[in-house]
Write a protein that holds these residues in place. Structure first.
Motif, PDB file in Angstrom:
ATOM      1  N   VAL A 171       0.512  -0.614  -0.287  1.00  0.00           N
ATOM      2  CA  VAL A 171       0.392   0.307   0.504  1.00  0.00           C
ATOM      3  C   VAL A 171       0.900   1.490  -0.005  1.00  0.00           C
ATOM      4  CG1 VAL A 171      -1.840   1.167   1.433  1.00  0.00           C
ATOM      5  CG2 VAL A 171      -1.754  -1.285   1.388  1.00  0.00           C
ATOM      6  N   ALA A 207      -5.364   1.986   2.506  1.00  0.00           N
ATOM      7  CA  ALA A 207      -5.378   1.687   1.270  1.00  0.00           C
ATOM      8  C   ALA A 207      -6.924   1.680   1.345  1.00  0.00           C
ATOM      9  CB  ALA A 207      -5.582   0.327   1.625  1.00  0.00           C
ATOM     10  N   ILE A 212      -8.626   1.314  -2.258  1.00  0.00           N
ATOM     11  CA  ILE A 212      -8.397  -0.700  -2.255  1.00  0.00           C
ATOM     12  C   ILE A 212      -9.341  -0.814  -1.777  1.00  0.00           C
ATOM     13  CG2 ILE A 212      -7.036  -2.060  -1.887  1.00  0.00           C
ATOM     14  CD1 ILE A 212      -4.463   0.242  -2.648  1.00  0.00           C
ATOM     15  N   THR A 214     -10.354  -3.582   1.089  1.00  0.00           N
ATOM     16  CA  THR A 214      -9.496  -4.321   1.784  1.00  0.00           C
ATOM     17  C   THR A 214     -10.776  -5.232   2.099  1.00  0.00           C
ATOM     18  OG1 THR A 214     -10.380  -3.458   4.167  1.00  0.00           O
ATOM     19  CG2 THR A 214      -8.421  -2.680   2.331  1.00  0.00           C
TER      20      THR A 214
END
Length: 234
Positions: A171, A207, A212, A214
């Motif tokens: 990350v 993140a 992103i 997760t």
């Protein structure tokens, strides 16, 4: 005349036999590996209750003797380990309590990739207790594994099995400007200084802020690879 302390005198024949029995009790017969460090600690605790001590020399000597007799087998893992297979073995209530009480940190390495070992591991799926690492995996922070996020497992598997080179991409670290924009830092225009408003974000939090995924939940099978899944970064 002074008596020898438990730690300085050699083990008697009966004490060596007792330690051998303890080792076979502490190492389960289902092929699960027990680390040398953890096993020796448990033996030291038991020996102390019987007013004698198990030295490093005693442990390694008895361990090698059991291996030579075919009672134990050498495993891998940090600091080494031992395992054994016993078709008549069944976990006792005491063994289950020990496994749940102790976090066997150095037991996680697979003992072997032999067909016999893999078959034993497959049979262990029948054990639904907390000691079964095949079913009860802890996602706590550890140096022993790296968590992969925002990937499609099927697509990743196909890519790896096709012998395509890939790389691990961490990350991204947040820049000072980004931390200011997200409210983690404050910039004072008059003095030009930067002060902290709250603790820096964790890798998982950052993140998520970057978009992103997760989640621990696996994506549905209907998802198709997008541009971010078509690169060589994991």
């Amino acid at each position: 005349m002074t008596a020898q302390s438990p730690a300085s005198r050699p083990l008697t024949v009966n004490e060596r036999t007792l330690v051998q029995d303890w080792i076979l009790d502490l190492v389960p017969g289902d092929g699960a590996a027990v680390g040398n460090k953890t096993l020796k600690q448990r033996l030291e605790q038991k020996a102390e209750l019987h007013d004698f001590a198990v030295t490093d020399e005693d442990y390694w000597s008895i361990r090698e003797e059991l291996i030579a007799r075919g009672k134990l087998q050498k495993g891998s893992g940090r600091g080494g380990s031992v395992f054994r297979f016993d078709s008549s073995w069944k976990p006792s209530a005491q063994q289950t309590a020990i496994d749940e009480q102790y976090n066997w940190e150095d037991l996680d390495e697979p003992v072997s990739d032999s067909p016999e070992s893999l078959e034993k591991l497959r049979s262990r799926l029948l054990d639904l207790s907390a000691r079964n690492r095949l079913l009860n995996f802890s996602h706590a922070r550890s140096k022993r594994f790296a968590r992969i996020i925002d990937e499609l497992p099927d697509h990743l598997f196909e890519t790896l099995t096709a012998d395509q080179a890939m790389r691990f991409a961490p990350v991204p670290e947040p820049t000072e400007r980004q931390l200011i924009e997200q409210g983690y830092l404050k910039y004072d225009e008059q003095t030009g200084s930067v002060s902290e408003l709250k603790k820096p974000p964790t890798a998982e939090t950052w993140a998520q802020l970057l978009g992103i995924e997760t989640s621990y939940e696996l994506p549905t099978g209907s998802e198709s690879p997008g541009d971010k899944h078509a690169d060589d970064a994991i």
